[in-house]
Design a protein around this motif. Structure first.
Motif, short mmCIF file in Angstrom:
data_model
loop_
_atom_site.label_atom_id
_atom_site.label_comp_id
_atom_site.label_asym_id
_atom_site.label_seq_id
_atom_site.Cartn_x
_atom_site.Cartn_y
_atom_site.Cartn_z
N UNK A 176 -56.18 5.91 46.68
CA UNK A 176 -57.22 6.70 46.47
C UNK A 176 -57.16 8.01 45.54
N UNK A 177 -55.81 8.59 46.07
CA UNK A 177 -55.70 9.86 45.12
C UNK A 177 -55.34 9.55 43.96
N UNK A 178 -54.62 8.39 43.74
CA UNK A 178 -54.16 8.00 42.26
C UNK A 178 -55.32 7.81 41.53
N UNK A 179 -56.20 6.75 42.15
CA UNK A 179 -57.55 6.44 41.53
C UNK A 179 -58.19 7.67 41.21
N UNK A 180 -58.45 8.73 42.03
CA UNK A 180 -59.27 9.73 41.20
C UNK A 180 -58.88 10.57 40.28
N UNK A 181 -57.66 10.39 39.92
CA UNK A 181 -57.18 10.86 38.67
C UNK A 181 -57.52 10.20 37.27
N UNK A 182 -57.99 9.12 37.53
CA UNK A 182 -58.39 8.09 36.41
C UNK A 182 -59.59 8.88 35.55
N UNK A 183 -59.75 8.64 34.00
CA UNK A 183 -60.80 9.22 33.37
C UNK A 183 -62.16 8.56 33.70
N UNK A 184 -62.02 7.38 33.94
CA UNK A 184 -63.44 6.83 34.51
C UNK A 184 -63.97 7.32 35.70
N UNK A 185 -63.22 7.82 36.84
CA UNK A 185 -63.97 8.57 38.03
C UNK A 185 -64.55 9.97 37.51
N UNK A 186 -63.76 10.57 36.53
CA UNK A 186 -64.42 12.05 36.01
C UNK A 186 -65.70 11.58 35.35
N UNK A 187 -65.67 10.53 34.67
CA UNK A 187 -67.05 10.07 33.88
C UNK A 187 -67.86 9.77 34.79
N UNK A 188 -67.81 8.85 35.78
CA UNK A 188 -68.52 8.35 36.63
C UNK A 188 -69.14 10.00 37.42
N UNK A 189 -68.30 10.69 37.96
CA UNK A 189 -68.84 11.95 38.56
C UNK A 189 -69.55 12.81 37.65
N UNK A 190 -69.36 12.92 36.39
CA UNK A 190 -69.97 13.75 35.39
C UNK A 190 -71.35 12.98 35.14
N UNK A 191 -71.69 11.59 35.11
CA UNK A 191 -72.89 11.03 34.92
C UNK A 191 -73.64 11.24 36.27
N UNK A 192 -73.10 11.55 37.37
CA UNK A 192 -73.86 11.58 38.61
C UNK A 192 -74.14 12.73 39.38
N UNK A 193 -73.78 13.92 38.46
CA UNK A 193 -74.07 15.17 38.95
C UNK A 193 -75.27 15.41 38.84
N UNK A 194 -75.71 16.61 39.74
CA UNK A 194 -77.13 17.19 39.51
C UNK A 194 -77.04 18.71 39.73
N UNK A 195 -78.07 19.41 39.49
CA UNK A 195 -77.92 20.88 39.54
C UNK A 195 -77.68 21.59 38.03
N UNK A 196 -78.39 22.59 38.08
CA UNK A 196 -78.34 23.33 36.75
C UNK A 196 -76.97 24.32 36.39
N UNK A 197 -77.24 25.37 37.22
CA UNK A 197 -76.13 26.29 36.87
C UNK A 197 -74.66 25.90 37.45
N UNK B 206 -58.03 16.98 42.53
CA UNK B 206 -57.77 15.86 43.72
C UNK B 206 -56.54 16.22 44.48
N UNK B 207 -56.15 15.67 45.61
CA UNK B 207 -55.06 15.92 46.39
C UNK B 207 -54.92 15.12 47.65
N UNK B 208 -53.84 14.58 47.88
CA UNK B 208 -53.52 14.01 49.19
C UNK B 208 -52.60 15.28 50.02
N UNK B 209 -53.16 15.62 51.04
CA UNK B 209 -52.69 16.81 51.73
C UNK B 209 -51.45 16.26 52.83
N UNK B 210 -50.63 17.20 53.09
CA UNK B 210 -49.45 16.82 53.90
C UNK B 210 -49.46 17.76 55.30
#
Length: 430
Positions: free
Chosen positions: A126-147, A99-103
């Motif tokens: 938001x940029x700071x929050x996206x770096x938290x472990x719970x966000x990664x966990x949420x994204x992993x749990x809500x991912x779909x697709x096989x490859x 993640x990143x906030x662009x300049x």
């Protein structure tokens, strides 16, 4: 029939996260809101002209921020437009925590979600929050697709986000930035200290193995046996412990080729090949079918050598005692054996087997040095860390493209200085 327009209260209720779904408790004047009600996603895509600044997943850092900025020249597919202060988030696994906030303004890969709020400070949060472990966990749990699993924009819009009042947002962002800056400063100081430490450490080892640290000691202890007497003691002991005819033949050749005038220096130190003062030097093997996470005999791998110490608690593996005593008999490790990795990078990972382990074994990427009674294990341990000991071998390794290995034969032929036992002990102490 036209769709009934929702009231402000209805929209407000939709935007809030139900109490049972809130990740943790926040102050009373904060709210848990769904991300999509606070931030908009930029949907617009353009065909780059080639002059735009381009950000792909490869340009983003997992810890946050942009590693480098690309150029859209030669890109044929459409890309997502972003504006200065927008927040980028990689939606494709394994890049979910990039993640990143662009300049700057530019275009981004379609595997990157672009969020924005008119309030720059809220974007920072938001940029700071996206770096938290719970966000990664949420994204992993809500991912779909096989490859190539990915989190959908809709799933991210429904993610809970803790929203403080505006004035508090500013204070939080400023304080976090100050603390992060202090961490970066501390990192820089640590790196500088490490560099100084390594230089000083190298200087001490250089003095130790050139005899400078113990010059005064030698002057006060001139009655110690001579180098010629020492070589006879080492030779007798080395032949006494030889186990095979082949080994006897190899060490016979080593001692026959030894020029006593050239192998003794002004300190009355001997310069001998490692296999002349160690039990036969061997590497291990890998009985893949017999390795398990629980078992009888600890089985070492290179990653178990950390900061020149054995760290067996990290990813421990074991082999059966039967395999240890049969297939891997030649690579049995005992307390005070010195080990070194011979497959890199990096090379020069060296350790002593701790006394709490009665026996261990090792894989083929590690070589064992077990010195005879006329060489102290701790002395050998430090000698292997001395740059000059492995300099020629490392230089040979660097000369081969894509290779970073030391052979068992090279390990056996490493030349090291051997003073008396008493002086070895003095060097170790110093």
């Amino acid at each position: 029939m036209s769709k009934k327009k929702k009231t402000i209260d209805e929209l407000f209720e939709e935007a809030l996260v139900p109490e049972e779904n809130q990740p943790y408790e926040v102050p009373e004047n904060w709210v848990w809101a769904k991300l999509g009600y606070i931030f908009k996603q930029r949907k617009g895509q353009i065909q780059p002209t080639g002059n735009e600044m381009y950000v792909g997943l490869e340009h983003m850092n997992k810890g946050g921020g942009i590693l480098e900025v690309g150029n859209a020249e030669g890109i044929k597919s459409k890309k997502v437009v972003f504006k200065k202060n927008d927040v980028l988030y990689g939606k494709l696994r394994p890049y979910l925590n990039k993640h990143a906030q662009v300049e700057f303004d530019g275009v981004a890969s379609t595997d990157i979600l672009v969020y924005y709020n008119k309030n720059i400070m809220t974007n920072k949060l938001l940029n700071m929050y996206l770096g938290l472990p719970q966000v990664l966990q949420y994204a992993n749990e809500n991912s779909n697709g096989i490859n190539l699993p990915r989190v959908s924009p809709k799933a991210m819009d429904n993610m809970a986000f803790p929203l403080p009042p505006f004035n508090e947002q500013k204070r939080i962002a400023e304080k976090v930035e100050r603390l992060l800056n202090k961490i970066e400063e501390a990192k820089q100081l640590i790196e500088e200290a490490k560099e100084t430490f390594e230089l000083r450490r190298a200087a001490i080892l250089d003095k130790a193995f050139r005899g400078e640290l113990t010059r005064k000691w030698r002057e006060e202890n001139s009655s110690i046996e001579s180098a010629l007497e020492r070589i006879e003691l080492i030779k007798q002991e080395r032949f006494y412990i030889a186990e095979t005819k082949r080994e006897i033949s190899e060490i016979t050749e080593m001692f026959d080729e030894l020029n006593t005038e050239e192998c003794i220096d002004n300190n009355d130190w001997l310069y001998l090949k490692a296999n002349m003062f160690c039990y036969n030097i061997n590497c291990g093997g890998t009985p893949s079918k017999d390795i398990s996470e629980e078992g009888e005999i600890p089985f070492l791998k290179v990653y178990n050598i950390v900061n020149n110490k054995v760290s067996f608690s990290y990813k421990p593996q074991y082999i059966p005692k039967e395999v240890h005593k049969s297939k891997l008999k030649k690579s049995i490790l005992k307390a005070n054996d010195v080990i070194m990795n011979i497959v890199g990078p990096p090379l020069k990972k060296i350790a002593i087997i701790p006394e709490e382990y009665y026996e261990m074994n090792m894989n083929q990427a590690i070589v064992r040095f077990r010195p005879i009674k006329y060489v102290l294990p701790k002395y050998l341990y430090y000698c292997l860390q001395y740059d000059e000991t492995l300099r020629d071998v490392i230089n040979e390794t660097r000369g081969v493209v894509g290779q970073s290995n030391i052979s068992v034969s090279q390990s056996r032929n490493l030349i090291m200085p051997i003073p008396s036992l008493e002086e070895q002990a003095e060097i170790v102490n110093k």
